[in-house]
Structure formats: C-alpha cells, structure tokens
Design a protein around this motif. Structure first.
Motif, PDB file in Angstrom:
ATOM      1  N   SER A 168       0.825  -1.206   0.000  1.00 35.01           N
ATOM      2  CA  SER A 168       0.000   0.000   0.000  1.00 35.01           C
ATOM      3  C   SER A 168       0.867   1.267   0.000  1.00 35.01           C
ATOM      4  O   SER A 168       0.601   2.214  -0.752  1.00 35.01           O
TER       5      SER A 168
ATOM      6  N   SER B 159       3.975   1.530  -1.046  1.00 36.38           N
ATOM      7  CA  SER B 159       4.691   1.649  -2.315  1.00 36.38           C
ATOM      8  C   SER B 159       3.799   2.297  -3.368  1.00 36.38           C
ATOM      9  O   SER B 159       4.242   3.138  -4.154  1.00 36.38           O
ATOM     10  N   PHE B 160       2.532   1.890  -3.375  1.00 34.22           N
ATOM     11  CA  PHE B 160       1.572   2.434  -4.344  1.00 34.22           C
ATOM     12  C   PHE B 160       1.429   3.947  -4.165  1.00 34.22           C
ATOM     13  O   PHE B 160       1.351   4.701  -5.125  1.00 34.22           O
ATOM     14  N   ARG B 161       1.417   4.397  -2.929  1.00 31.78           N
ATOM     15  CA  ARG B 161       1.191   5.822  -2.662  1.00 31.78           C
ATOM     16  C   ARG B 161       2.486   6.653  -2.715  1.00 31.78           C
ATOM     17  O   ARG B 161       2.461   7.789  -3.170  1.00 31.78           O
TER      18      ARG B 161
ATOM     19  N   PHE C  57       5.866   5.723  -3.928  1.00 34.17           N
ATOM     20  CA  PHE C  57       6.837   5.654  -5.030  1.00 34.17           C
ATOM     21  C   PHE C  57       6.289   6.337  -6.286  1.00 34.17           C
ATOM     22  O   PHE C  57       5.838   5.675  -7.216  1.00 34.17           O
ATOM     23  N   ARG C  58       6.337   7.653  -6.301  1.00 36.21           N
ATOM     24  CA  ARG C  58       5.838   8.395  -7.457  1.00 36.21           C
ATOM     25  C   ARG C  58       6.969   9.286  -7.995  1.00 36.21           C
ATOM     26  O   ARG C  58       7.662   9.933  -7.203  1.00 36.21           O
ATOM     27  N   ALA C  59       7.091   9.305  -9.321  1.00 36.02           N
ATOM     28  CA  ALA C  59       8.178  10.083  -9.946  1.00 36.02           C
ATOM     29  C   ALA C  59       7.824  11.569  -9.951  1.00 36.02           C
ATOM     30  O   ALA C  59       7.483  12.145 -10.988  1.00 36.02           O
ATOM     31  N   LYS C  60       7.896  12.200  -8.775  1.00 33.75           N
ATOM     32  CA  LYS C  60       7.498  13.607  -8.657  1.00 33.75           C
ATOM     33  C   LYS C  60       8.607  14.545  -9.114  1.00 33.75           C
ATOM     34  O   LYS C  60       8.352  15.630  -9.588  1.00 33.75           O
TER      35      LYS C  60
ATOM     36  N   LEU D 153      12.766   5.624  -7.367  1.00 30.94           N
ATOM     37  CA  LEU D 153      11.762   4.723  -7.935  1.00 30.94           C
ATOM     38  C   LEU D 153      12.416   3.679  -8.842  1.00 30.94           C
ATOM     39  O   LEU D 153      12.124   2.478  -8.725  1.00 30.94           O
TER      40      LEU D 153
ATOM     41  N   PHE E 278      12.555  -0.258  -8.141  1.00 29.07           N
ATOM     42  CA  PHE E 278      11.958  -1.110  -9.166  1.00 29.07           C
ATOM     43  C   PHE E 278      12.922  -2.223  -9.566  1.00 29.07           C
ATOM     44  O   PHE E 278      12.555  -3.401  -9.607  1.00 29.07           O
TER      45      PHE E 278
END
Lengths: 300, 226
Positions: free
Chosen positions: B133, B135-137, B139-142, B150, B154
């Motif tokens: 959960s 990781s889903f929230r 790990f974002r390429a901001k 990321l 990965f």
C-alpha cells in the motif's frame, strides 16, 4: 470530465483495501499452487556454502540463533539449511542464543532437523544447546576470552564439564566458524564486532532481507558471506540440492525456502504492478492539471 | 553522593574498557572480563525490573480506566499467566525438576507454540500488505530524486525474483551489464556499500564523542538530570 479521466482519478485514489486484496490473493493463490522458480546462487551465498564445504570433519561451528517467531518464516529455512549442511559435513554444532526466544528457535531446529533427519547424532557429542544468556554483546565480550566463565551449564541444566564435546573449548577462538542467524540487535553485526574481528574467527550468517543492506559493508573482510532473507535461503537450498541429491526427495521438507519464494515473487510482482499503476495515473493527472493551469492563465 | 558515585563508576568502567581494547594485558583484560560479567548480571536483573515496570504502568492504566485500558488487562493477564506456567513448569511431562521449561507438552510450550508464535508471525506478515500500500502511494516520480529512487526500487524489487533474470536473459554477453541481476548486484555492492559505510563512519564518530562526554561526566542525561 471524460470517462477515461474519471477512471484515472479513481485509480489514483484507490482504496488501500483493494491493494490488500490483490496482495493477499497473490500470496494465497501462489501458496495453494505451490509455485516454485529456479534460483541462481549469488557469490555471497556461495561463499558460505564453500566455507562449510572446506571445513574438515569434526570442525567446531558456533550457531547463534538471534531471532524470534516474528521473523521465523523468513529465517527458519536458512537455519534448517545450515544445520543440514553441517550434519552432512560431520561438523560439531554449538547452539547459543542472545535473544530470549532464540532458545525456542534452537529447540525447533533440533526437533525438526536433528532428531528427525539425523537420529544417529548424539546430544553432547555431535551437538549441544548452550541456551540463552542475557547481556547482548556483553555475553560475546566475555566468551571471547573465557566461555566457561559464563556458560557453566547447557540449556537443560547439565554441567558443561560433563558434556564431552565441550572438552578443549576455552573461548570463542576454539571455534572454526561462527554461523549466525539474526533478525536485529544483538545479531550478526555484534558477532562481527565483538567476536569475529577481535578473535580473528570467520563469521558468516543470515539475516532478514531488510537488515541485509546494513551488513553488506562488512563483506568480505569481516563477513565472509551473507544471506539476506528468504531469497538467499532459497539459493542456499539450491546449492544443497546440487551438492547433496538426497535432498531432492522430499520437497516439503528440504525445499521450504524455494517453495516460499513462489509467493514472494508473485507478491513482489503485484507491488511492482501497483507502483507502475500509481505512476501512470500520477503522470496523467499531473499533465492534466498543468494544462488546466495554462488555460486558466490564458483566460486571465 | 547520589550523583558522584554513579559518575565515578561510569568514568572508571568506561576508561578501563577503552584502555583494555588497546592494551589487552593484565590487569586491563581481566578487568574488562569482570565488567562484562557485571553487565550480564545487571542485564539479567533488568528482566525483573522490566516485569515490575510493565505491571506498574498497565496497572495504573487499568485503575484510571484510561483509553484502551482493556488491552492493558490482556497484557497483564498474559504476562502473569505466562510467568506462572513458566515458573511452576505446569504440565511439564517430566515434572518440575525433570526437564527444561520449554519442553514439548508443557503449558509454557503450548502458550508459546499456539499463541505467541502464530500471533508474532501474523504481525510480521502484515508488513507485506502495508509495504504494498505504501509503495503504491509513495513511489511516485514527482522529481528527479524521486525518479531515481523509484527506478532503483523497481530494479531491486524485480531483481529479487526469478522474473528479474528472465526479463533480461535474452541480452547478449556484450550487454551483460544491462541485465537486472547485474544491476541489482552493483546497486547493493557499490552504491549501498558506499552510502552505508559513510553513514556507519558518521554514526561511529558520533558514538565516540557521546561516549567521551558520558565518561568524562559532561553528559549526565542517563542520571535523569538532562
């Protein structure tokens, strides 16, 4: 708003219970179907295997079990694999625990592996359980110079003096190898710092996957090999299967780590899927918000 | 006196242990051994203190009926019951003096095997769900840093499975450096080594300075004086 964007927004704010459901299903389904994948041993795992292979029969191995039931599913397969390998090589095993529940882990491996698979091995001659001692690295510091000062009896209360295999053991330097399995503090790091390095004794071992990156810096000078998590245990089992074909007979007993790698692989893949999904929705929404801002600025 | 004696003990023990590391000869080596044994004895006694503290804390929570006090009742009951069956070796097949408290068949063993063990393993297993959960929230390429993080996560995640090998197994030997297992090894052995060693050296220097302050008596926070 288009239907596509509605779906994207819903995915972006996906309820975590959906994530739990997918991961749960991934683990349950792969466990039911007993999925297994081939493993290629990494150099760090091979180093431990080769070290044990190189030890002559009768060599003394100290096996500190510093973990508890919380990490047992991850560490128990490597404990079993180490013990099996020591038995096959005819090494003499000394079990010890610096965690209160490490004692139960030792009991477990004796019950599960030694008494069932190697009934000919004799307690006090081929292996001994020295039990748990409080004091963390303080215990290691004492037994580095004098083991019998702290360990006067074994885990069952029998005098150390009456245990045949304790003859000739004066301190940690009497051992040929320290093979630790740990899930935290005190653990492998303390065995390296307080026993391996000052006593110049080879140290190797296994730990949980999250702990492994913290221990890599000790390799190879102070730590001859490291097994991180169930993946490394599966690699070790693969090596044992290559070296000792008799372990190919009973998959349930001898390939527990290899079997557990199936659910882990599928769980990892589902996590990777969610990371990709999260990033796709994030990028689409970011681009859309940027476009909206631009059109707003133009209107102003 | 209440402050001078603990300060004196800390100063002497600390100094002797440091000196003994560099001069492992009499009388320092035997003193180090004795101090380590004292430490082990104190650590054993700390279990009794820990038990007493647990009862005191949860006891006061129960008596004041603070929020979630029923959990404290479970904790205290669990503690007392385990202590009782452990000390009396209740149900031990070989009697009180016959064998170890952890002998299979005893009530203590049953409490461990059928309550503690599955409960602890369950708690640990829950981590997988929270990691998924999170990781889903998270790990974002901001930005550039998050994208690097990321990508590394990965590669390591995939590389920890058989799929990692499978995905890049078709690459020719000349492109071996692009295979996922190779990348994982380099990330762990080169990047992780370097980062962790730097952190470890920093921590070690911090420990040295803090320890010196404690030995000399500048830092007295362990006496409760701040």
């Amino acid at each position: 708003m288009s239907r596509f964007m509605t779906i994207v927004e819903k995915l972006d704010t996906l309820d975590k219970r959906w994530v739990f459901l997918v991961v749960g299903l991934a683990v349950v389904v792969s466990t039911i179907f007993r999925l297994t994948f081939p493993e290629r041993p990494t150099p760090m795992v091979c180093a431990i295997y080769e070290k044990i292979e190189s030890l002559p029969e009768g060599s003394r191995v100290l096996l500190p079990f510093d973990y508890d039931p919380g990490s047992e599913p991850e560490l128990q397969p490597m404990a079993d694999a180490f013990v099996r390998h020591c038995c096959e090589k005819g090494l003499v095993m000394y079990f010890i625990a610096l965690w209160p529940l490490g004692q139960n882990m030792v009991d477990g491996v004796i019950r599960r592996v030694l008494t069932v698979e190697y009934p000919d091995l004799e307690y006090g001659v081929d292996y001994v359980d020295m039990g748990y001692k409080a004091g963390n690295e303080g215990v290691i510091a004492v037994i580095l110079t004098d083991l019998k000062k702290l360990y006067t009896t074994d885990a069952h209360g029998s005098s150390i003096q009456r245990i045949p295999m304790m003859e000739g053991i004066s301190n940690i330097r009497s051992f040929d190898l320290i093979l630790n399995i740990s899930a935290g503090y005190p653990g492998l790091k303390e065995w390296i710092q307080y026993a391996g390095t000052p006593g110049n004794i080879p140290v190797a071992g296994g730990c949980t996957a999250v702990q492994a990156p913290l221990l890599y810096p000790y390799h190879p000078e102070q730590l001859l090999g490291l097994m991180g998590g169930i993946k490394a245990a599966a690699e070790y089992e693969a090596l044992l299967l290559q070296g000792y074909p008799k372990f190919r007979n009973d998959k349930n007993r001898f390939q527990t780590a290899l079997t557990r790698m199936g659910p882990q692989t599928i769980a990892h893949l589902s996590i990777v899927f969610f990371i990709i999904l999260g990033n796709i929705t994030f990028q689409i929404l970011r681009r859309r918000r940027a476009q909206e801002r631009q059109s707003q600025q133009r209107q102003e | 006196m209440k402050r001078t004696i603990p300060l004196l003990i800390t100063g002497v023990v600390g100094t002797v242990l440091v000196v003994a590391y560099f001069i492992p000869h009499p009388p320092f080596d035997s003193l180090r051994e004795d101090f380590s044994i004292f430490f082990d004895i104190i650590a054993s006694v700390a279990f009794i203190l820990g038990g007493g503290n647990l009862i005191r804390m949860h006891g006061s929570r129960i008596s004041r009926k603070e929020s979630n006090w029923p959990y404290s009742v479970v904790t205290v009951l669990g503690f007392l019951l385990t202590l009782f069956v452990g000390l009396t070796k209740l149900g031990n097949p070989n009697g009180f003096l016959g064998s170890s408290v952890t002998t299979s068949g005893s009530y203590f063993y049953a409490a461990y095997e059928y309550i503690f063990r599955p409960a602890a393993a369950t708690m640990f297993a829950l981590l997988a769900f929270y990691v998924a959960s999170a990781s889903f929230r998270a790990f974002r390429a901001k930005n550039a840093e998050a994208t690097i993080l990321l990508l590394v996560a990965f590669i390591v995640l995939i590389g920890r499975t058989f799929v990692g090998e499978l995905l890049t197994s078709w690459l020719p030997d000349s492109l071996h450096f692009l295979t996922i297992p190779y990348l994982v090894e380099k990330i762990m052995v080169v990047l992780n080594f370097a980062g962790n060693r730097a952190i470890m050296i920093g921590i070690a220097l911090g420990i040295v300075s803090t320890s010196l302050k404690v030995i000399i008596g500048i830092d007295r926070s362990y006496l409760g004086s701040g």
